[in-house]
Design a protein around this motif. Structure first.
Motif, PDB file in Angstrom:
ATOM      1  N   LYS A 187      13.431  15.343  13.754  1.00 41.91           N
ATOM      2  CA  LYS A 187      12.069  15.015  14.146  1.00 41.91           C
ATOM      3  C   LYS A 187      11.051  15.760  13.294  1.00 41.91           C
ATOM      4  O   LYS A 187       9.862  15.478  13.329  1.00 41.91           O
ATOM      5  N   GLU A 188      11.556  16.727  12.505  1.00 42.30           N
ATOM      6  CA  GLU A 188      10.643  17.494  11.644  1.00 42.30           C
ATOM      7  C   GLU A 188       9.968  16.601  10.611  1.00 42.30           C
ATOM      8  O   GLU A 188       9.050  17.005   9.923  1.00 42.30           O
ATOM      9  N   ILE A 189      10.440  15.369  10.514  1.00 43.11           N
ATOM     10  CA  ILE A 189       9.806  14.421   9.604  1.00 43.11           C
ATOM     11  C   ILE A 189       8.313  14.316   9.929  1.00 43.11           C
ATOM     12  O   ILE A 189       7.486  14.106   9.039  1.00 43.11           O
ATOM     13  N   ALA A 190       7.968  14.516  11.209  1.00 45.91           N
ATOM     14  CA  ALA A 190       6.551  14.438  11.595  1.00 45.91           C
ATOM     15  C   ALA A 190       5.744  15.534  10.915  1.00 45.91           C
ATOM     16  O   ALA A 190       4.606  15.314  10.498  1.00 45.91           O
ATOM     17  N   VAL A 191       6.340  16.725  10.795  1.00 43.97           N
ATOM     18  CA  VAL A 191       5.613  17.831  10.163  1.00 43.97           C
ATOM     19  C   VAL A 191       5.359  17.515   8.698  1.00 43.97           C
ATOM     20  O   VAL A 191       4.290  17.786   8.152  1.00 43.97           O
ATOM     21  N   ILE A 192       6.367  16.917   8.053  1.00 40.31           N
ATOM     22  CA  ILE A 192       6.187  16.536   6.649  1.00 40.31           C
ATOM     23  C   ILE A 192       5.068  15.516   6.537  1.00 40.31           C
ATOM     24  O   ILE A 192       4.200  15.603   5.664  1.00 40.31           O
ATOM     25  N   MET A 193       5.085  14.528   7.437  1.00 37.66           N
ATOM     26  CA  MET A 193       4.037  13.505   7.388  1.00 37.66           C
ATOM     27  C   MET A 193       2.671  14.148   7.549  1.00 37.66           C
ATOM     28  O   MET A 193       1.725  13.831   6.828  1.00 37.66           O
ATOM     29  N   GLN A 194       2.564  15.097   8.493  1.00 29.16           N
ATOM     30  CA  GLN A 194       1.277  15.775   8.686  1.00 29.16           C
ATOM     31  C   GLN A 194       0.859  16.486   7.404  1.00 29.16           C
ATOM     32  O   GLN A 194      -0.280  16.360   6.951  1.00 29.16           O
ATOM     33  N   GLY A 195       1.799  17.211   6.798  1.00 33.02           N
ATOM     34  CA  GLY A 195       1.474  17.949   5.584  1.00 33.02           C
ATOM     35  C   GLY A 195       1.010  17.034   4.471  1.00 33.02           C
ATOM     36  O   GLY A 195       0.000  17.300   3.807  1.00 33.02           O
ATOM     37  N   VAL A 196       1.748  15.930   4.270  1.00 27.57           N
ATOM     38  CA  VAL A 196       1.384  14.996   3.203  1.00 27.57           C
ATOM     39  C   VAL A 196       0.024  14.370   3.495  1.00 27.57           C
ATOM     40  O   VAL A 196      -0.816  14.229   2.603  1.00 27.57           O
ATOM     41  N   ILE A 197      -0.205  14.014   4.767  1.00 29.53           N
ATOM     42  CA  ILE A 197      -1.486  13.399   5.124  1.00 29.53           C
ATOM     43  C   ILE A 197      -2.638  14.348   4.791  1.00 29.53           C
ATOM     44  O   ILE A 197      -3.638  13.955   4.199  1.00 29.53           O
ATOM     45  N   ILE A 198      -2.465  15.620   5.146  1.00 31.63           N
ATOM     46  CA  ILE A 198      -3.551  16.580   4.893  1.00 31.63           C
ATOM     47  C   ILE A 198      -3.892  16.598   3.411  1.00 31.63           C
ATOM     48  O   ILE A 198      -5.036  16.402   3.004  1.00 31.63           O
ATOM     49  N   PHE A 222      12.376  20.758   7.618  1.00 31.73           N
ATOM     50  CA  PHE A 222      13.086  19.498   7.440  1.00 31.73           C
ATOM     51  C   PHE A 222      14.329  19.706   6.564  1.00 31.73           C
ATOM     52  O   PHE A 222      15.430  19.237   6.872  1.00 31.73           O
ATOM     53  N   LEU A 223      14.138  20.418   5.456  1.00 34.88           N
ATOM     54  CA  LEU A 223      15.259  20.643   4.541  1.00 34.88           C
ATOM     55  C   LEU A 223      16.396  21.390   5.238  1.00 34.88           C
ATOM     56  O   LEU A 223      17.572  21.098   5.004  1.00 34.88           O
ATOM     57  N   SER A 224      16.031  22.342   6.107  1.00 39.71           N
ATOM     58  CA  SER A 224      17.072  23.067   6.832  1.00 39.71           C
ATOM     59  C   SER A 224      17.886  22.108   7.689  1.00 39.71           C
ATOM     60  O   SER A 224      19.114  22.211   7.754  1.00 39.71           O
ATOM     61  N   VAL A 225      17.190  21.196   8.348  1.00 34.78           N
ATOM     62  CA  VAL A 225      17.900  20.230   9.190  1.00 34.78           C
ATOM     63  C   VAL A 225      18.858  19.418   8.324  1.00 34.78           C
ATOM     64  O   VAL A 225      20.016  19.198   8.671  1.00 34.78           O
ATOM     65  N   VAL A 226      18.359  18.988   7.173  1.00 34.19           N
ATOM     66  CA  VAL A 226      19.190  18.171   6.298  1.00 34.19           C
ATOM     67  C   VAL A 226      20.370  18.972   5.745  1.00 34.19           C
ATOM     68  O   VAL A 226      21.506  18.512   5.730  1.00 34.19           O
ATOM     69  N   ALA A 227      20.096  20.200   5.318  1.00 32.95           N
ATOM     70  CA  ALA A 227      21.113  20.937   4.573  1.00 32.95           C
ATOM     71  C   ALA A 227      22.093  21.695   5.457  1.00 32.95           C
ATOM     72  O   ALA A 227      23.242  21.884   5.088  1.00 32.95           O
TER      73      ALA A 227
END
Lengths: 376, 424
Positions: free
Chosen positions: A326-337, B145-150
């Motif tokens: 679910k951390e994909i949401a954090v990445i999306m937030q970061g990219v959006i910013i 995220f990378l930690s989850v993946v790796a």
């Protein structure tokens, strides 16, 4: 022309969201999953009634935090210290609030007032350091963040916590009395024909947050103070020449920013926990900076940004069930910013270049043409 | 005219060095005195100094990173995020291919963060603070995220923690003086013996020497070597002059043919690389494991050290050392921190007197008041709460800034967006 400007203005956020979708799709592809299925799941889960209520609840503190940062941004001041301000404010407001007896509405107002004062004092310290000693507010608010968090930890651990019954190891302040609590808006929802499932209550703080947003709009765009504030933000030297006292502006703005920051913890305090404990949500101050950036310091924009962040956080929770982090949401937030900020800057320059060109067309034959490079 | 300038410069520099050395001796004398009075032996033990060195290095590297960026006119609030990238990539590559590859990849991770900052601030002209804040948020999210993946199905690891780095970085101990091995033979530990005598000042000096020469990791040596290297590169080479000119007056630099954008790109990327190295250092020093939140604000402390050090390498070292020392004491013993209160009282009193002699009455009186308050605190308590120790660096920075902000001189064009062709 006006329509075109609005369209250009929408270009930046749309571009940012598309880019965020692309980057997060790549991330999902990286772990051999289907991005389409993932986004479909997110959308389906995100628009359930309880999800929407969760989204709004998450958005309320983010909205307040975004406003606190935005009022500083409007005049080119960075209050990075919202994190520390709201944390210490929540602790002290919870402690003081549990020790007084007042009638219902007054009690809540009193707690809010305490929180606003604490936030304002902390931010005001940074303002005073800037005005009297020339200390840059970014540095002082970062330092004050850590100091405020440290003091909060100390006070909670030693002075302000209640005596727990044996077996209860969570340090916390005393429970607020019933008069100091905001009821949830579930009954209002019922009267609107919405019946959320049990356990998902809409924060009673929502109307107060909206009122703060309206007040922010009136203050910044409809008052003399707001005019000075925006003028300082656009061109500090010109504003000063026109009679704006920069020191006073800095102090007032920091105090206001801190006062709003003090409210950030209140939805949780008054609506969920009714006491301060280590279970309080952290990081709202830093996300608030992002929300203000994405929302372009505009109250409506900030509201949308806060809702977007809340929605992403909620809807991503379904992904864990599908084997996608679910951390994909954090990445999306970061990219959006980052992409929103870049996109706005690019759009601003394009618009400016167009205006220069239009002005050049108009003034043809009236004298020397302005050079386009000046605006680039 | 030329002659005078040429003669005056070295004397000034020597004078500054002499003053710094005298100050160091005074500080050590005061610490030694406090140790005798309070019996807080950890104040000046070799263990504390050794820990100080270890704790200071990540702060130092972040601060040096900040130095490169800000000397080129780019404020780097994103140091924290770049350090986070360094910790993650360093640990990940170290787990796969050993510590030195970890160092390399961690540095590259940090440099990538720096490059991103350069793209945003230099090419797109975004506000530096805004970009830095965004990078901090992005780095925290991306590593999660990378930690989850790796690491999801790796034993001993998880979404907040990496597996152990494969192997360790070597350590060195100076022979003869600190008891290191010399061609396989054990040599005497002279400094250690000196420390154990508990003589006033002399033993403390021995402990300082031992702490800085015994069991020093190779990575520490590398980091320490970067201090003179940075000074030489930025102040003694044409490259450094160009880089600094970009931070002072980009328009003038451009009109003289300095490629402003390129210099800024290089500076900010180096900045990220150094922050990344600081991150790897954290990983390797903490048992070779990446943990979420490991950086814990050290990027910001590095920034504080940079400002404390007035954007100069020597000052940066003092700042990083000071913050490292307070951190190291906290790790070692609370009684020492309590003893440190007495030291702070003495130091504040000394500063107050100095200001009073210089007839800066308000500041002097304020310092004396602080001194008596701290002394009162020291005399009235037996221990210092942990939280207060952890906020010490921040309080110190604020105090220094409040007293000396006007005397600090950041690069003139620090933090200002610059567009090519602005100089017309």
């Amino acid at each position: 022309m006006r329509l075109r400007r609005i369209l250009i203005g929408l270009l930046a956020p749309v571009f940012a969201i598309v880019l965020a979708l692309v980057v997060s799709s790549l991330a999902v592809l990286l772990i051999h999953q289907s991005p389409v299925a993932a986004f479909k799941d997110m959308a389906q889960f995100g628009i359930r009634t309880d999800s929407l209520i969760y989204t709004v609840n998450t958005a309320i503190p983010l909205f307040l935090s975004g406003l606190a940062v935005a009022i500083g941004f409007k005049m080119g001041l960075f209050n990075i210290g919202v994190e520390g301000q709201y944390t210490l404010a929540a602790l002290l407001a919870a402690y003081v609030g549990a020790r007084v007896a007042l009638p219902a509405v007054l009690h809540v107002a009193f707690i809010l007032l305490v929180a606003m004062i604490v936030g304002a004092v902390l931010a005001g310290a940074a303002g005073a350091l800037k005005v009297t000693r020339g200390v840059h507010e970014v540095i002082s608010t970062i330092m004050l963040n850590y100091i405020a968090l440290g003091v909060t930890g100390y006070l909670l651990r030693t002075r302000l916590s209640q005596h727990n019954p044996p077996g209860d190891s969570v340090t916390k302040t005393k429970l607020l009395p019933a008069s100091g609590v905001l009821p949830s808006l579930t009954r209002v929802l019922h009267s609107l024909g919405v019946h959320p499932p049990l356990g998902s209550d809409l924060y009673g703080f929502l109307p107060i947050a909206i009122a703060v947003g309206v007040a922010y709009y009136i203050l910044v765009w409809r008052t003399g103070f707001g005019y000075d504030l925006r003028a300082t933000g656009v061109n500090a030297a010109a504003a000063q020449v026109s009679g704006v006292n920069p020191g006073q502006m800095i102090m007032k703005t920091m105090l206001l920013s801190g006062a709003i920051a003090g409210l950030v913890g209140m939805p949780e305090l008054l609506g969920v926990f009714h006491r301060y404990s280590i279970e309080f949500t952290t990081g709202l101050g830093f996300t608030g900076i992002a929300v203000a950036l994405v929302g372009r310091n505009n109250p409506v924009g900030i509201a949308f940004a806060a809702l977007l962040f809340g929605f992403l956080e909620r809807s991503a929770q379904i992904l864990d069930l599908e084997g996608i982090p679910k951390e994909i949401a954090v990445i999306m937030q970061g990219v959006i910013i980052l992409s929103v900020v870049i996109a706005y800057e690019v759009v601003r320059r394009v618009v400016q270049a167009q205006e220069v060109r239009a002005a050049a067309e108009k003034s043809k034959g009236l004298g020397p043409t302005p050079r386009e490079e000046d605006a680039a | 005219m030329k002659e005078i300038a040429a003669r005056r410069l070295p004397t000034n520099r020597r004078g500054r060095l002499v003053r710094a050395a005298m100050l160091m001796v005074l500080v050590l004398l005061a610490l030694s005195f406090v140790r005798l009075v309070t019996h807080a032996s950890d104040l000046t033990s070799s263990g504390t100094f050794s820990a100080t060195l270890r704790v200071s290095i990540p702060i130092l590297l972040a601060a040096l990173g900040g130095l490169y960026a800000e000397r080129a006119g780019v404020v780097n609030i994103g140091l924290e995020g770049m350090m986070i990238l360094g910790t993650w990539f360093g640990a990940w590559a170290g787990w796969h291919w050993g510590p030195w590859t970890g160092v390399l990849v961690g540095v590259m991770g940090g440099a990538a963060g720096g490059l991103l900052h350069a793209v945003a601030t230099v090419t797109f002209g975004i506000d530096h603070i805004v970009s830095g804040v965004a990078i901090n948020i992005l780095a925290a999210g991306a590593t999660r995220f990378l930690s989850v993946v790796a690491y999801t199905n790796v034993s001993g690891a998880g979404i907040t923690q990496s597996p152990h780095v494969n192997g360790t970085i070597g350590e060195l101990t100076l022979p003869v003086l600190a008891g290191g091995r010399f061609f396989g033979l054990k040599t005497p530990d002279f400094l250690g013996w000196l420390e154990r005598q508990h003589w006033f000042f002399v033993s403390d000096l021995g402990a300082l020497g031992k702490g800085l020469t015994a069991q020093v990791s190779l990575l520490t040596l590398l980091a320490v070597a970067l201090i003179p290297l940075t000074y030489w590169l930025l102040w003694r080479t044409p490259f450094g002059l160009r880089l600094r000119s970009v931070g002072e007056h980009p328009m003038a630099a451009e009109s003289l043919g300095v490629p402003v954008y390129t210099m800024k790109y290089i500076a900010v990327t180096i900045s990220g690389a150094l922050a990344g190295l600081g991150g790897v250092f954290l990983v390797l020093e903490e048992a070779g494991i990446y943990r979420e939140g490991q950086v814990g604000g050290r990027g910001f402390i590095g920034l504080a050290a940079l400002i404390f050090g007035n954007w100069r390498p020597g000052g940066v070292v003092v700042g990083a050392g000071l913050f490292g020392y307070s951190d190291a004491l906290q790790l070692r013993s609370n009684t020492s921190i309590h003893g440190l209160l007495l030291f702070i009282a003495i130091a504040a009193a000394a500063v107050g007197l100095w200001f009073l002699i210089r007839s800066r009455v308000t500041t002097g009186v304020a310092a004396v008041v602080v001194a008596s308050l701290v002394f009162w605190w020291f005399a009235g308590t037996k221990a210092v709460p942990d939280e207060f120790i952890s906020i010490t660096p921040y309080v110190v920075t604020l105090l220094v800034l409040a007293v000396a902000a006007q005397r600090l001189r950041p690069p003139a064009a620090d933090g200002r967006p610059y567009r090519k062709g602005q100089a017309q």
